[in-house]
Design a protein around this motif. Structure first.
Motif, PDB file in Angstrom:
ATOM      1  N   ASP A   1       0.832  -1.207   0.000  1.00 13.52           N
ATOM      2  CA  ASP A   1       0.000   0.000   0.000  1.00 13.52           C
ATOM      3  C   ASP A   1       0.869   1.261   0.000  1.00 13.52           C
ATOM      4  OD1 ASP A   1      -2.254  -1.592   0.072  1.00 13.52           O
ATOM      5  OD2 ASP A   1      -2.675  -1.239   2.207  1.00 13.52           O
ATOM      6  N   GLU A   2       1.941   1.236   0.790  1.00 13.74           N
ATOM      7  CA  GLU A   2       2.819   2.399   0.898  1.00 13.74           C
ATOM      8  C   GLU A   2       3.548   2.667  -0.416  1.00 13.74           C
ATOM      9  OE1 GLU A   2       4.488   5.665   2.960  1.00 13.74           O
ATOM     10  OE2 GLU A   2       2.837   4.353   3.485  1.00 13.74           O
TER      11      GLU A   2
ATOM     12  N   SER B   1       1.118   4.268  -2.745  1.00 14.39           N
ATOM     13  CA  SER B   1       0.876   5.657  -2.343  1.00 14.39           C
ATOM     14  C   SER B   1       2.040   6.562  -2.751  1.00 14.39           C
ATOM     15  CB  SER B   1       0.666   5.718  -0.826  1.00 14.39           C
ATOM     16  OG  SER B   1       0.618   7.039  -0.376  1.00 14.39           O
TER      17      SER B   1
END
Length: 194
Positions: A95-96, A99
């Motif tokens: 997810d990071e 992002s």
């Protein structure tokens, strides 16, 4: 004609058992082989943290390291995001990275980082073999973050100053290494002052 053998009379069973027991006792006393000591009891693994305070302190340290490394990766335009991998669960790491890629693709750049305004323990569990689970509220404010334009200068529109509370969960691997397994905005307001 079949041969007939004479049967010997056997000693009574109690006499045989007594003689066998006496022989075993005598042999055990005469042996020059040292007795095998009992195995040491299995050592019990000590808990990873001695107290809730120590657990919270370690969890905050991982959180602060994550924030610093995430800021560096963004400043480096998303290069070497794997620096974050040991600090996050596999799911949060993916997810990071996504992002950061969106952040970089949008041409967004910032200067400065959010400032921590407090932390408060929510839950702590310690298990065998150095396993631990620490849930806490992390509060921060973005008053030192400046949004930069494409020219590298402060943008005319700046994000509003916001103080936020996040629920953060830090867990340990069997090795004792800590990683963040959850981080979510807490909509119930500032929990650090409560």
């Amino acid at each position: 004609m079949p041969t007939i053998r004479a049967r010997r009379a056997l000693p009574p069973r109690s006499l045989v058992l007594s003689a066998t027991a006496a022989l075993l006792v005598a042999l055990a006393g005469c042996s020059d082989t040292p007795a095998i000591p009992d195995a040491d009891p299995t050592p019990t693994a000590s808990p990873l943290f001695a107290s809730e305070e120590e657990a919270l302190e370690a969890a905050i340290a991982v959180w602060e390291e994550y924030n610093a490394v995430a800021y560096e990766v963004r400043q480096d335009e998303g290069r070497q995001p794997e620096r974050l991998e040991p600090l996050l669960s596999a799911e949060l790491y993916m997810d990071e990275v996504e992002s950061i890629q969106e952040f970089v693709a949008a041409g967004t750049r910032t200067e400065g980082t959010s400032r921590s305004t407090g932390a408060k323990l929510q839950q702590f569990q310690s298990g065998p073999a150095g396993i631990a689970f620490v849930s806490f509220y992390a509060c921060s404010i973005n008053d030192e973050v400046v949004l930069l334009g494409e020219d590298g200068q402060p943008s005319e529109t700046q994000p509003p100053v916001v103080e936020v509370t996040l629920e953060v969960i830090v867990e340990s691997q069997e090795s004792g290494d800590l990683f963040i397994s959850k981080r979510e905005f807490w909509a119930e307001g500032n929990q650090c002052d409560a």
